[in-house]
Every structure is written in structure tokens, then in C-alpha cells.
Design a protein around this motif. Sequence first.
Motif, PDB file in Angstrom:
ATOM      1  N   ILE A   1       0.867  -1.176   0.000  1.00 36.02           N
ATOM      2  CA  ILE A   1       0.000   0.000   0.000  1.00 36.02           C
ATOM      3  C   ILE A   1       0.905   1.227   0.000  1.00 36.02           C
ATOM      4  O   ILE A   1       1.769   1.362   0.864  1.00 36.02           O
ATOM      5  CB  ILE A   1      -0.944   0.031   1.225  1.00 36.02           C
TER       6      ILE A   1
ATOM      7  N   TYR B   1      -2.146  -0.482  -9.720  1.00 33.16           N
ATOM      8  CA  TYR B   1      -2.748  -0.617  -8.399  1.00 33.16           C
ATOM      9  C   TYR B   1      -4.126   0.034  -8.435  1.00 33.16           C
ATOM     10  O   TYR B   1      -4.433   0.798  -9.344  1.00 33.16           O
ATOM     11  CB  TYR B   1      -1.917   0.124  -7.340  1.00 33.16           C
ATOM     12  N   SER B   2      -4.921  -0.224  -7.421  1.00 34.54           N
ATOM     13  CA  SER B   2      -6.176   0.507  -7.238  1.00 34.54           C
ATOM     14  C   SER B   2      -5.837   1.850  -6.599  1.00 34.54           C
ATOM     15  O   SER B   2      -4.791   2.001  -5.975  1.00 34.54           O
ATOM     16  CB  SER B   2      -7.111  -0.256  -6.306  1.00 34.54           C
TER      17      SER B   2
ATOM     18  N   TYR C   1     -13.867   7.790   0.495  1.00 31.77           N
ATOM     19  CA  TYR C   1     -14.306   6.543   1.139  1.00 31.77           C
ATOM     20  C   TYR C   1     -15.170   6.853   2.367  1.00 31.77           C
ATOM     21  O   TYR C   1     -16.228   6.255   2.558  1.00 31.77           O
ATOM     22  CB  TYR C   1     -13.072   5.728   1.534  1.00 31.77           C
TER      23      TYR C   1
ATOM     24  N   VAL D   1      -9.550   0.082   5.544  1.00 24.36           N
ATOM     25  CA  VAL D   1      -8.960   0.112   4.206  1.00 24.36           C
ATOM     26  C   VAL D   1      -7.628  -0.634   4.200  1.00 24.36           C
ATOM     27  O   VAL D   1      -7.368  -1.462   3.314  1.00 24.36           O
ATOM     28  CB  VAL D   1      -8.764   1.571   3.723  1.00 24.36           C
TER      29      VAL D   1
ATOM     30  N   SER E   1      -8.021  -4.459   4.523  1.00 20.81           N
ATOM     31  CA  SER E   1      -8.713  -5.170   3.443  1.00 20.81           C
ATOM     32  C   SER E   1      -8.116  -4.901   2.068  1.00 20.81           C
ATOM     33  O   SER E   1      -8.721  -5.234   1.062  1.00 20.81           O
ATOM     34  CB  SER E   1     -10.195  -4.779   3.446  1.00 20.81           C
ATOM     35  N   SER E   2      -6.936  -4.286   2.014  1.00 21.22           N
ATOM     36  CA  SER E   2      -6.400  -3.871   0.716  1.00 21.22           C
ATOM     37  C   SER E   2      -4.996  -4.382   0.471  1.00 21.22           C
ATOM     38  O   SER E   2      -4.222  -4.589   1.394  1.00 21.22           O
ATOM     39  CB  SER E   2      -6.369  -2.343   0.625  1.00 21.22           C
ATOM     40  N   GLU E   3      -4.707  -4.552  -0.799  1.00 18.39           N
ATOM     41  CA  GLU E   3      -3.334  -4.741  -1.243  1.00 18.39           C
ATOM     42  C   GLU E   3      -3.234  -4.114  -2.616  1.00 18.39           C
ATOM     43  O   GLU E   3      -4.239  -3.898  -3.295  1.00 18.39           O
ATOM     44  CB  GLU E   3      -2.938  -6.205  -1.248  1.00 18.39           C
TER      45      GLU E   3
ATOM     46  N   LEU F   1      -2.527  -0.971  -3.478  1.00 13.40           N
ATOM     47  CA  LEU F   1      -3.382   0.213  -3.381  1.00 13.40           C
ATOM     48  C   LEU F   1      -2.537   1.468  -3.230  1.00 13.40           C
ATOM     49  O   LEU F   1      -1.533   1.460  -2.519  1.00 13.40           O
ATOM     50  CB  LEU F   1      -4.292   0.076  -2.145  1.00 13.40           C
TER      51      LEU F   1
END
Length: 173
Positions: free
Chosen positions: A2, A26-27, A34, A66, A69-71, A73
Motif C-alpha cells: 500500500i 494498483y487501485s 471513502y 482500508v 482489506s487492501s493490497e 493500493l
Amino acid sequence: MIVVLMGYMGSGKSTIGKELATLLNYSFLDLDDYISEKENASISKVFETKGEIYFRKKETEYLKEVIESSENLVLALGGGTPCYGNNMAILTNNQNIASFYLKLSIPNLAKRLFTEREKRPLISHLKSEEDLLEFIGKHIFERVQFYNKAHFTITTDNKTKQDIFEEILMQLI
């Protein structure tokens, strides 16, 4: 991984973040967007109706959500996010995070923000560029100790987006 971008409002976190995410495949997520989505209200509306303390608690809660629950990113923080609760510890103690402080000089921030102050509740009441300069100066003085805890600092004055991307990518290698 991240990649977290922090800095004062107007420092380019969202603009740089979106393009950096594309470059990295990446996202991209803007934490303020958010929060607005989760709260079904704009940030200024949340401040107005529920107060800053409520907002800051929710901001930390959503930041953790966030991150957990993210990778892959790129995450653009709100300008104040690093300065409240244990948000900086959350960011700096996670080995899956590379944090970057996008540092823009106060005069350049004031120039950039003056024309868009109506869209920014924190500074919409300021009528002159001198007032804005003073406001930003005081604010950054309070916040810089937090921003400086980022893993990396990228000074963005007089740099192209490409220069900034290259500096960030060099640190990620």
C-alpha cells in the motif's frame, strides 16, 4: 503493498495518487471519498452535523478498514489524517505500507488553494491570499511533525508529475 500519500490540502495527493496507481497497476482510493461514501454525506456535512471528534474517530476506523482489506493500493489521505489518534503509528508500523509526504512550499500551496477555496470548507472563509498564507503557515507548523514521520518525503515544488512519479518509484524498488 500500500502506497500512502500524505500532505497538506492542495499538495497533489489525489492527482498524483490516481496517476501513480495507473502506473503501478494498483487501485486508487481517496480516504475522504471513502469516508463520504460510508457516511452517506460529504466531509463538510459530517463535520457540520456530527462534529470533528466523531469525524476523527470514524476516519481512524475507516483507515484501519482500508489497510486491513487492501493490497496493491495507492491511498491518498485527508490533510489532517496523519495528525489525529494513532493514525501515524498505524501507517508507520505496517511493513506492507510505504508512506510519502508530498511537501509543497507554503507560497505554492496558497497559490494553488486560493482559487479553489470555495470547495474547501476549512479555508472558504479566507478572503485574501495573505490570510490564506498565514492560515496555511500556522496549520503546517502544527502538522509537519506528523507529516515528517512518513517513510519518505518528496519535495514537489517546481517538479513535473513525471519527476514526482520517478522519485516515488525509486523509493519503492
